[in-house]
Design a protein around this motif. Sequence first.
Motif, PDB file in Angstrom:
ATOM      1  N   ASP A  17       0.847  -1.190   0.000  1.00 56.87           N
ATOM      2  CA  ASP A  17       0.000   0.000   0.000  1.00 56.87           C
ATOM      3  C   ASP A  17       0.884   1.243   0.000  1.00 56.87           C
ATOM      4  O   ASP A  17       2.094   1.147  -0.202  1.00 56.87           O
ATOM      5  CB  ASP A  17      -0.972  -0.006   1.183  1.00 56.87           C
ATOM      6  CG  ASP A  17      -0.276   0.005   2.543  1.00 56.87           C
ATOM      7  OD1 ASP A  17       0.940   0.299   2.607  1.00 56.87           O
ATOM      8  OD2 ASP A  17      -0.953  -0.280   3.545  1.00 56.87           O
ATOM      9  N   HIS A  18       0.285   2.402   0.228  1.00 55.10           N
ATOM     10  CA  HIS A  18       1.056   3.645   0.143  1.00 55.10           C
ATOM     11  C   HIS A  18       2.151   3.724   1.209  1.00 55.10           C
ATOM     12  O   HIS A  18       3.130   4.431   1.034  1.00 55.10           O
ATOM     13  CB  HIS A  18       0.136   4.863   0.191  1.00 55.10           C
ATOM     14  CG  HIS A  18      -0.537   5.081   1.504  1.00 55.10           C
ATOM     15  ND1 HIS A  18      -1.635   4.354   1.910  1.00 55.10           N
ATOM     16  CD2 HIS A  18      -0.260   5.936   2.512  1.00 55.10           C
ATOM     17  CE1 HIS A  18      -2.006   4.750   3.109  1.00 55.10           C
ATOM     18  NE2 HIS A  18      -1.201   5.709   3.499  1.00 55.10           N
ATOM     19  N   HIS A  19       2.022   2.973   2.305  1.00 45.64           N
ATOM     20  CA  HIS A  19       3.071   2.959   3.324  1.00 45.64           C
ATOM     21  C   HIS A  19       4.249   2.079   2.918  1.00 45.64           C
ATOM     22  O   HIS A  19       5.392   2.399   3.236  1.00 45.64           O
ATOM     23  CB  HIS A  19       2.520   2.421   4.658  1.00 45.64           C
ATOM     24  CG  HIS A  19       1.495   3.293   5.289  1.00 45.64           C
ATOM     25  ND1 HIS A  19       1.771   4.533   5.809  1.00 45.64           N
ATOM     26  CD2 HIS A  19       0.168   3.101   5.478  1.00 45.64           C
ATOM     27  CE1 HIS A  19       0.675   5.072   6.293  1.00 45.64           C
ATOM     28  NE2 HIS A  19      -0.324   4.221   6.094  1.00 45.64           N
TER      29      HIS A  19
ATOM     30  N   ALA B 277       4.816   0.662  -0.346  1.00 46.54           N
ATOM     31  CA  ALA B 277       5.211   0.673  -1.760  1.00 46.54           C
ATOM     32  C   ALA B 277       6.669   1.112  -1.964  1.00 46.54           C
ATOM     33  O   ALA B 277       7.357   0.556  -2.830  1.00 46.54           O
ATOM     34  CB  ALA B 277       4.262   1.546  -2.571  1.00 46.54           C
TER      35      ALA B 277
ATOM     36  N   ASP C 230      -3.249  -1.978  -2.629  1.00 49.47           N
ATOM     37  CA  ASP C 230      -4.104  -0.856  -2.980  1.00 49.47           C
ATOM     38  C   ASP C 230      -3.640  -0.253  -4.305  1.00 49.47           C
ATOM     39  O   ASP C 230      -2.768  -0.795  -4.980  1.00 49.47           O
ATOM     40  CB  ASP C 230      -4.159   0.179  -1.840  1.00 49.47           C
ATOM     41  CG  ASP C 230      -2.873   0.983  -1.662  1.00 49.47           C
ATOM     42  OD1 ASP C 230      -1.910   0.803  -2.438  1.00 49.47           O
ATOM     43  OD2 ASP C 230      -2.841   1.813  -0.729  1.00 49.47           O
ATOM     44  N   SER C 231      -4.220   0.867  -4.659  1.00 44.63           N
ATOM     45  CA  SER C 231      -3.910   1.484  -5.960  1.00 44.63           C
ATOM     46  C   SER C 231      -2.453   1.927  -6.052  1.00 44.63           C
ATOM     47  O   SER C 231      -1.874   1.915  -7.141  1.00 44.63           O
ATOM     48  CB  SER C 231      -4.837   2.669  -6.218  1.00 44.63           C
ATOM     49  OG  SER C 231      -4.672   3.661  -5.221  1.00 44.63           O
ATOM     50  N   THR C 232      -1.834   2.279  -4.940  1.00 45.30           N
ATOM     51  CA  THR C 232      -0.420   2.651  -4.962  1.00 45.30           C
ATOM     52  C   THR C 232       0.426   1.447  -5.360  1.00 45.30           C
ATOM     53  O   THR C 232       1.359   1.565  -6.159  1.00 45.30           O
ATOM     54  CB  THR C 232       0.031   3.184  -3.590  1.00 45.30           C
ATOM     55  OG1 THR C 232      -0.820   4.264  -3.212  1.00 45.30           O
ATOM     56  CG2 THR C 232       1.468   3.669  -3.629  1.00 45.30           C
TER      57      THR C 232
ATOM     58  N   THR D  48       0.079   0.847  -8.977  1.00 44.60           N
ATOM     59  CA  THR D  48       0.868   1.849  -9.709  1.00 44.60           C
ATOM     60  C   THR D  48       2.335   1.446  -9.762  1.00 44.60           C
ATOM     61  O   THR D  48       2.979   1.585 -10.812  1.00 44.60           O
ATOM     62  CB  THR D  48       0.707   3.238  -9.063  1.00 44.60           C
ATOM     63  OG1 THR D  48      -0.672   3.610  -9.127  1.00 44.60           O
ATOM     64  CG2 THR D  48       1.557   4.281  -9.767  1.00 44.60           C
TER      65      THR D  48
END
Length: 118
Positions: free
Chosen positions: A27-29, A31, A60-62, A65
């Motif tokens: 996730d964003h944490h 990635a 998640d989306s991060t 990406t």
Amino acid sequence: MTQPVLTVDQQIHRDGPVVLRVVGELDHHTAPRLTEALDGVPSSATRGLVIDLSGLTYCDSTGITVLVTTYHRAGAVGCPLVLSGLGDDLTRVFHTIGLDQVFTLRPTTDAAVAALRA
């Protein structure tokens, strides 16, 4: 609340490709941890790169990406890329957003390595 945990282990498969095994939550944490591991993949990985996601518990989306960015970067340097071990939820997301048409997906690392040899 605890912070998400992600580990990334790199090895060279006996048939040549670099294999990154990703375990935990992407996730964003977390990635940046995967991005750092991907940056450490030797540029000589011309036999390909397999990202084993069988140990992934969340994405998640991060995270998606990061995988899409990796696809573009690998393509730019001529490094074939295969994702393996996607769980049912992530497979469903990939199908829904059309990434199953972009990535080569295989159920196992061995199947991914075989796809690179084909």
